[in-house]
Design a protein around this motif. Structure first.
Motif, PDB file in Angstrom:
ATOM      1  N   UNK A  46      17.407 -11.352-122.265  1.00 30.52           N
ATOM      2  CA  UNK A  46      15.826 -10.706-121.894  1.00 30.52           C
ATOM      3  C   UNK A  46      15.974  -9.088-121.916  1.00 30.52           C
ATOM      4  N   UNK A  47      17.065  -8.717-121.733  1.00 28.33           N
ATOM      5  CA  UNK A  47      17.590  -7.291-121.512  1.00 28.33           C
ATOM      6  C   UNK A  47      18.192  -6.623-122.698  1.00 28.33           C
ATOM      7  N   UNK A  48      18.867  -7.320-123.467  1.00 27.86           N
ATOM      8  CA  UNK A  48      19.650  -6.858-124.522  1.00 27.86           C
ATOM      9  C   UNK A  48      19.409  -7.576-125.775  1.00 27.86           C
ATOM     10  N   UNK A  67      22.594  -9.081-113.122  1.00 23.54           N
ATOM     11  CA  UNK A  67      21.913  -7.778-113.804  1.00 23.54           C
ATOM     12  C   UNK A  67      22.569  -6.581-113.199  1.00 23.54           C
ATOM     13  N   UNK A  68      22.893  -6.553-111.872  1.00 20.95           N
ATOM     14  CA  UNK A  68      23.494  -5.555-111.119  1.00 20.95           C
ATOM     15  C   UNK A  68      24.913  -4.943-111.855  1.00 20.95           C
ATOM     16  N   UNK A  72      14.125  -3.192-116.746  1.00 25.86           N
ATOM     17  CA  UNK A  72      14.250  -2.626-115.519  1.00 25.86           C
ATOM     18  C   UNK A  72      13.998  -0.865-115.376  1.00 25.86           C
ATOM     19  N   UNK A  73      13.784  -0.316-116.672  1.00 20.27           N
ATOM     20  CA  UNK A  73      13.949   1.048-116.699  1.00 20.27           C
ATOM     21  C   UNK A  73      13.181   1.483-118.150  1.00 20.27           C
ATOM     22  N   UNK A  74      12.695   2.782-117.969  1.00 16.68           N
ATOM     23  CA  UNK A  74      12.347   3.102-119.336  1.00 16.68           C
ATOM     24  C   UNK A  74      13.366   3.591-120.142  1.00 16.68           C
TER      25      UNK A  74
END
Ligand code: MTE
Length: 319
Positions: free
Chosen positions: A260-262, A11-12, A276-278
């Motif tokens: 999950x992120x994109x 993720x980083x 992980x962020x707005x």
């Protein structure tokens, strides 16, 4: 084509919002004050180095935003192009050996006309338009860019997609010799993206061949890239060598690697946070590091034009 399992991406590898302004930008911001910090600076003609090839016959488009474009320097020195490395300054620093000429694009899949075509055959028959669009990156920064390109739909129609063509898939060139990022397992190369065919045909979607009146710099996706103004920047795939008409939803680099992120749709939606962020606000690049963030608009301000593409869909599920 060699099919590989998605590699072990951390993720980083996508820069967190808190560190997305690199040192170059911090130093630049520190040198600005007052209103100069609040407004992006448009490029004056003298700011564009003479080595960039001027594009002729460009017409202005009524689809342009009236927002002030970022400077040529902002646009060409701060971006994501992981084939050249993961830092924002890597594309400009590491793309000097990339050769965007000669170039050909393979068109295949569910269409009557397929084959491999030179860049001139792909772009040549179309009138180039300047489209000033704001690109909203998933990392919550944005930039206003005077793109030059052609409507993707006009190009796709020339290949006569069949009724089975429900999606369009795009692929970036594989050239590890010239693209140092491809020598590392950052992503499952080549970079791939996809659109539903109605999204690809929408008049706002363009294939860009230039910016600021000149041919695309290597670091911005030379010689041919997508720009889809209502979607997060990662859909705007660069240095395209293959366009495929396909029946089922294609593999896309970020949403298949980190689902999950994109999401596949990647529509700019301030109501759906990244885990992980707005995503509610964004930082316009060029406004200065300490300038207030501005609210992000639904579909990046293009809701009137494109919301109809998603009627009846749950946009939280289909993010
Ligand atoms: N295309 C390729 N081939 N490789 C990439 O790493 N990065 C994407 C997209 N297209 C990327 C890519 C991301 S994350 C963004 S935000 C935009 O390019 C940035 O485009 P820009 O150069 O116009 O800022």
């Amino acid at each position: 084509m060699l099919i590989k399992k998605p590699r072990d991406i951390k993720s980083s590898d996508i820069t967190p919002e808190s560190v997305y302004l690199d040192r170059r930008k911090l130093l630049q911001a520190a040198g600005l004050s007052g209103t100069a910090m609040l407004l992006p600076q448009a490029a004056r003609p003298g700011d564009i180095p003479a080595r960039y090839k001027k594009l002729e016959g460009v017409i202005k488009s009524h689809y342009s935003t009236s927002r002030e474009p970022n400077s040529f320097e902002d646009v060409t020195t701060y971006n994501n192009f992981y084939e050249f490395g993961t830092k924002k300054s890597d594309p400009v620093d590491n793309s000097g050996n990339f050769k965007p000429q000669p170039w050909s694009v393979t068109i295949d899949g569910e269409a009557e006309v397929t084959g491999t075509f030179g860049l001139e055959d792909i772009v040549g028959p179309h009138t180039l338009e300047e489209r000033i669009y704001r690109l909203r990156c998933v990392e919550a920064w944005s930039m206003v860019v005077p793109w030059i390109g052609i409507p993707l739909g006009d190009l796709l129609k020339r290949f006569k997609p069949t009724s089975k063509a429900k999606y369009v898939a795009f692929e970036t060139i594989m050239r590890p010799g010239e693209m140092p990022g491809q020598r590392r397992s950052i992503l499952d190369w080549p970079y791939r993206e996809g659109l539903r065919i109605d999204e690809a045909m929408h008049p706002l979607t363009i294939l860009a061949t230039g910016l600021y009146g000149v041919a695309l710099p290597n670091q911005n996706g030379a010689p041919l890239r997508l720009v889809i103004p209502w979607k997060y920047g990662f859909k705007s795939i660069k240095s395209i060598v293959r366009i495929s008409f396909v029946e089922t939803m294609p593999y896309t680099s970020w949403s298949d690697t980190l689902p999950r992120e994109y999401g596949f749709y990647a529509n700019v939606n301030p109501e759906v946070d990244h885990p992980r962020w707005s995503q509610a606000r964004e930082r316009p690049i060029g406004a200065g590091f300490f300038a207030a963030k501005i609210p992000t608009l639904m579909l990046n301000g293009y809701a009137d034009q494109v919301a109809g593409l998603y009627t009846g869909m749950d946009l939280v599920k289909n993010f």
